[in-house]
Motif scaffolding. Structure first.
Motif, mmCIF file in Angstrom:
data_model
loop_
_atom_site.group_PDB
_atom_site.id
_atom_site.type_symbol
_atom_site.label_atom_id
_atom_site.label_comp_id
_atom_site.label_asym_id
_atom_site.label_seq_id
_atom_site.Cartn_x
_atom_site.Cartn_y
_atom_site.Cartn_z
ATOM 1 N N GLN A 187 0.856 -1.183 0.000
ATOM 2 C CA GLN A 187 0.000 0.000 0.000
ATOM 3 C C GLN A 187 0.891 1.232 0.000
ATOM 4 O O GLN A 187 1.790 1.360 0.835
ATOM 5 C CB GLN A 187 -0.884 -0.009 1.247
ATOM 6 N N TYR A 188 0.665 2.125 -0.934
ATOM 7 C CA TYR A 188 1.433 3.369 -1.018
ATOM 8 C C TYR A 188 0.881 4.348 0.001
ATOM 9 O O TYR A 188 -0.302 4.674 -0.012
ATOM 10 C CB TYR A 188 1.335 3.933 -2.432
ATOM 11 N N LEU A 189 1.751 4.831 0.904
ATOM 12 C CA LEU A 189 1.307 5.712 1.986
ATOM 13 C C LEU A 189 1.612 7.181 1.759
ATOM 14 O O LEU A 189 0.940 8.043 2.301
ATOM 15 C CB LEU A 189 1.954 5.268 3.309
ATOM 16 N N GLY A 190 2.651 7.477 0.985
ATOM 17 C CA GLY A 190 2.982 8.880 0.754
ATOM 18 C C GLY A 190 4.445 9.073 0.434
ATOM 19 O O GLY A 190 5.193 8.113 0.252
ATOM 20 N N VAL A 191 4.835 10.333 0.394
ATOM 21 C CA VAL A 191 6.184 10.673 -0.044
ATOM 22 C C VAL A 191 6.710 11.876 0.728
ATOM 23 O O VAL A 191 5.937 12.713 1.203
ATOM 24 C CB VAL A 191 6.187 10.977 -1.567
ATOM 25 N N GLU A 192 8.018 11.941 0.846
ATOM 26 C CA GLU A 192 8.708 13.123 1.367
ATOM 27 C C GLU A 192 9.788 13.479 0.354
ATOM 28 O O GLU A 192 10.314 12.613 -0.333
ATOM 29 C CB GLU A 192 9.370 12.820 2.713
ATOM 30 N N LEU A 193 10.119 14.747 0.292
ATOM 31 C CA LEU A 193 11.190 15.203 -0.592
ATOM 32 C C LEU A 193 12.192 15.979 0.227
ATOM 33 O O LEU A 193 11.835 16.940 0.915
ATOM 34 C CB LEU A 193 10.641 16.091 -1.711
ATOM 35 N N ASP A 194 13.440 15.569 0.148
ATOM 36 C CA ASP A 194 14.526 16.337 0.754
ATOM 37 C C ASP A 194 14.995 17.296 -0.331
ATOM 38 O O ASP A 194 15.666 16.891 -1.282
ATOM 39 C CB ASP A 194 15.652 15.407 1.192
ATOM 40 N N SER A 195 14.626 18.554 -0.187
ATOM 41 C CA SER A 195 14.923 19.524 -1.247
ATOM 42 C C SER A 195 16.412 19.806 -1.377
ATOM 43 O O SER A 195 16.867 20.218 -2.440
ATOM 44 C CB SER A 195 14.152 20.815 -1.019
ATOM 45 N N LEU A 196 17.174 19.588 -0.334
ATOM 46 C CA LEU A 196 18.622 19.826 -0.413
ATOM 47 C C LEU A 196 19.316 18.761 -1.247
ATOM 48 O O LEU A 196 20.167 19.066 -2.074
ATOM 49 C CB LEU A 196 19.231 19.888 0.983
ATOM 50 N N SER A 197 18.947 17.495 -1.044
ATOM 51 C CA SER A 197 19.599 16.412 -1.783
ATOM 52 C C SER A 197 18.842 16.045 -3.058
ATOM 53 O O SER A 197 19.393 15.387 -3.929
ATOM 54 C CB SER A 197 19.723 15.174 -0.892
#
Length: 102
Positions: free
Chosen positions: A61-71
């Motif tokens: 089940q896909y729960l979500g995402v985060e983005l590290d804008s620096l990397s």
């Protein structure tokens, strides 16, 4: 005296919530940075990352995402059989860089 204790607790709680939380400002800055990188073509759009990765995670089940804008690394979160799986994806190339879980 019994009335003063709840009143004092409410005053402390109110004072604590009035202190500025830098986290929302940091998140806002990250969002702006990510949007700028996306506009400049330095990051693939999230829907493109999801299109590439989600089908590979059959039965999860896909729960979500985060983005590290620096990397520029997207971290997608999945759940399969009670186990959380994190998939790190290079936001520039769309290449899966790492994965935890099974």
């Amino acid at each position: 005296m019994k009335m003063l204790l709840p009143l004092a607790f409410c005053m402390v709680a109110a004072a604590g919530s009035a202190v500025a939380d830098p986290a929302p400002q940091q998140r806002r800055g990250d969002q702006v940075e990510a949007f700028d990188q996306l506009k400049k073509g330095k990051l693939l759009p999230l829907h493109e990352i999801e299109r590439r990765v989600v089908p590979q995670m059959r039965g999860a089940q896909y729960l979500g995402v985060e983005l590290d804008s620096l990397s520029g690394i997207y971290t997608l979160k999945f759940l399969r059989d009670g186990i959380v799986i994190w998939v790190e994806v290079d936001g520039q190339s769309g290449r899966v860089m790492g994965r935890t879980g099974k």
